[in-house]
Design an enzyme around this catalytic site. Structure first.
Site, PDB file in Angstrom:
ATOM      1  N   LYS A  70       0.878  -1.180   0.000  1.00  0.00           N
ATOM      2  CA  LYS A  70       0.000   0.000   0.000  1.00  0.00           C
ATOM      3  C   LYS A  70       0.909   1.222   0.000  1.00  0.00           C
ATOM      4  CE  LYS A  70      -2.394   1.539   3.653  1.00  0.00           C
ATOM      5  NZ  LYS A  70      -3.504   1.678   4.624  1.00  0.00           N
ATOM      6  N   HIS A  90     -11.785  11.282  11.263  1.00  0.00           N
ATOM      7  CA  HIS A  90     -12.308  10.446  10.182  1.00  0.00           C
ATOM      8  C   HIS A  90     -12.340   8.965  10.579  1.00  0.00           C
ATOM      9  CE1 HIS A  90     -13.140   9.175   6.105  1.00  0.00           C
ATOM     10  NE2 HIS A  90     -12.147   8.301   6.214  1.00  0.00           N
ATOM     11  N   GLN A  91     -11.229   8.463  11.112  1.00  0.00           N
ATOM     12  CA  GLN A  91     -11.153   7.021  11.424  1.00  0.00           C
ATOM     13  C   GLN A  91     -12.021   6.638  12.619  1.00  0.00           C
ATOM     14  OE1 GLN A  91      -9.229   4.958   9.517  1.00  0.00           O
ATOM     15  NE2 GLN A  91      -8.342   6.633   8.337  1.00  0.00           N
ATOM     16  N   THR A 107      -1.390   5.588  16.857  1.00  0.00           N
ATOM     17  CA  THR A 107       0.071   5.696  16.739  1.00  0.00           C
ATOM     18  C   THR A 107       0.614   4.713  15.714  1.00  0.00           C
ATOM     19  OG1 THR A 107       0.259   6.515  18.981  1.00  0.00           O
ATOM     20  CG2 THR A 107       2.238   5.569  18.026  1.00  0.00           C
ATOM     21  N   ASP A 108       1.050   5.254  14.590  1.00  0.00           N
ATOM     22  CA  ASP A 108       1.557   4.417  13.496  1.00  0.00           C
ATOM     23  C   ASP A 108       2.839   5.003  12.906  1.00  0.00           C
ATOM     24  OD1 ASP A 108       0.471   6.654  12.386  1.00  0.00           O
ATOM     25  OD2 ASP A 108      -0.823   5.642  10.948  1.00  0.00           O
ATOM     26  N   SER A 117      -4.268  11.752  16.181  1.00  0.00           N
ATOM     27  CA  SER A 117      -2.964  11.963  15.535  1.00  0.00           C
ATOM     28  C   SER A 117      -1.989  12.620  16.510  1.00  0.00           C
ATOM     29  CB  SER A 117      -3.154  12.819  14.281  1.00  0.00           C
ATOM     30  OG  SER A 117      -3.910  13.965  14.588  1.00  0.00           O
ATOM     31  N   GLY A 123      -2.465  -1.262  17.936  1.00  0.00           N
ATOM     32  CA  GLY A 123      -2.793  -1.504  16.518  1.00  0.00           C
ATOM     33  C   GLY A 123      -1.988  -0.576  15.623  1.00  0.00           C
ATOM     34  N   ASN A 127     -12.694  14.276  22.977  1.00  0.00           N
ATOM     35  CA  ASN A 127     -11.814  14.637  21.863  1.00  0.00           C
ATOM     36  C   ASN A 127     -11.135  15.960  22.139  1.00  0.00           C
ATOM     37  OD1 ASN A 127     -10.630  14.087  19.323  1.00  0.00           O
ATOM     38  ND2 ASN A 127     -12.009  15.539  18.342  1.00  0.00           N
ATOM     39  N   LYS A 134       4.924   9.453  17.486  1.00  0.00           N
ATOM     40  CA  LYS A 134       3.529   9.637  17.914  1.00  0.00           C
ATOM     41  C   LYS A 134       3.291   8.925  19.253  1.00  0.00           C
ATOM     42  CE  LYS A 134       0.905  10.132  13.633  1.00  0.00           C
ATOM     43  NZ  LYS A 134      -0.052   9.444  12.766  1.00  0.00           N
TER      44      LYS A 134
END
Ligand code: NAD
Length: 321
Positions: A67, A138-139, A221-222, A199, A292, A160, A226
């Site tokens: 991807k 969004h997610q 966190t990816d 984010s 994740g 939030n 982060k």
């Protein structure tokens, strides 16, 4: 080559299919049948964007590819586009010839939501009743919808950083006839399951906000640097992840591991729980935490399932390439 455009994905990919593909590929990873390639993710110095590649090979599902894409933080505000933009490319494992190009935006949201849902199915207490959300971008909506489809909850609570975004979560809760309550972070202790999907680059919550017995899915966190939860929570929890190598380098556990407060050996693959080689949750007051990080094999598994259904339904385009 078969092309499935972004606009067609919503008519093809169901949440159930995404869940099944992700659960299966996590199990294949843990069994040693599938592996991810090292991730490339770069700040490109333009539009504050993070761009990169996640690839892998699933020798059981015979999916090979990558991807390409990333995160453009100003897309929504400046252009009315979602901040994530990505495309999946599949290759024939027998020849290396490109086999498919699949829109990766909705796919990413559904495969990421499927990952936290798989963790809820395998790690949350069966009597979990209050669903807590940290993040409302969004997610987060996809995360909440998939969680509510996976487990029966009585109530949703949410916090939030930008509180004006919370009504989008209330809308999802209403679709499931569930009450939604906006809380301060201290109120998150009421939750039995918490999903964080932000984010953030600084810890937002920690042990003070999570009650014993809670299952936490840290999904935001990816990337190196982060962070959503503090290292104390990583130390206190039994930590599971999609892939240990990513968890300790670019996932939520990166900070606790770098600080020497959590050992790599104490981070477990969710696939081992699915396969039955790890016992998973062992008590009702244990905090379980799923880190994740998002692996390329999730994208490939879901993209392969999309191509199969698209061909069967005659959606998409075959091109000579
Ligand atoms: P988005 O821009 O739509 O939403 C961002 C969210 O983070 C909002 O809730 C916003 O209020 C919150 N936020 C922004 N700045 C913050 C701060 N300083 N402190 C706390 N919260 C803050 O983004 P999105 O598409 O919902 O994605 C959210 C995150 O998830 C991104 O970081 C993205 O890279 C990550 N992501 C992870 C995976 C995975 O597989 N793990 C997959 C997709 C996206």
């Amino acid at each position: 080559m078969y092309i499935v455009p972004e606009a067609a994905i919503a008519d093809i990919l169901t949440r159930d299919d995404a869940f099944a593909a992700v659960e299966q590929v996590f199990a294949a990873m843990s069994a040693g049948d599938a592996y991810n390639f090292p991730v490339i993710r770069e700040a490109i110095g333009h539009e504050d964007a993070l761009y990169g590649f996640k690839g892998g090979f699933d020798g059981k599902g015979m999916a090979l590819g990558l991807k390409a894409g990333g995160y453009w933080p100003h897309n929504l505000e400046k252009r009315g586009l979602i901040n994530h933009q990505s495309t999946v490319f599949l290759f024939d494992p027998d020849t290396g010839k490109v086999a498919a190009m699949v829109g990766g935006n909705l796919l990413t949201a559904l495969r990421t939501a499927a990952a936290s849902s798989v963790s809820i199915k395998h790690l949350a207490r069966k009597d979990a009743r209050v669903m807590g959300m940290i993040g409302a971008g969004h997610q987060a909506k996809f995360q909440l919808r998939a969680a509510l489809e996976t487990h029966s909850f009585d109530k949703v609570i949410g916090w939030n950083y930008h509180p004006e975004m919370l009504p989008s979560l209330a809308e999802v809760a209403a679709q499931f006839d569930l009450p939604f309550e906006r809380v301060e972070l201290d109120g998150m202790t009421e939750a039995d399951v918490v999903i964080s999907m932000t984010s953030s680059f600084d810890p937002i919550f920690g042990t003070a906000h999570i009650s014993p017995g809670t299952h936490v899915a840290c999904m935001g966190t990816d990337t190196v640097g982060k962070q959503e939860c503090d290292a104390d929570l990583i130390v206190a929890a039994t930590v599971f992840t999609d892939e240990v190598a990513q968890s300790i380098t670019l996932g939520e556990a990166q900070h606790a591991v770098k600080a020497g407060r959590k050992a790599k050996e104490d981070i477990h693959e969710i696939g081992a729980v699915i396969n039955g080689t790890h016992k998973g949750r062992t008590s009702d007051d244990e905090i379980t935490l799923f880190d994740g990080t998002g692996v390329g094999l999730q994208d490939l598994a879901v993209a392969a399932s999309i191509v199969e259904v698209a061909k069967a339904k005659g959606i998409g385009h075959e091109v000579d390439f």
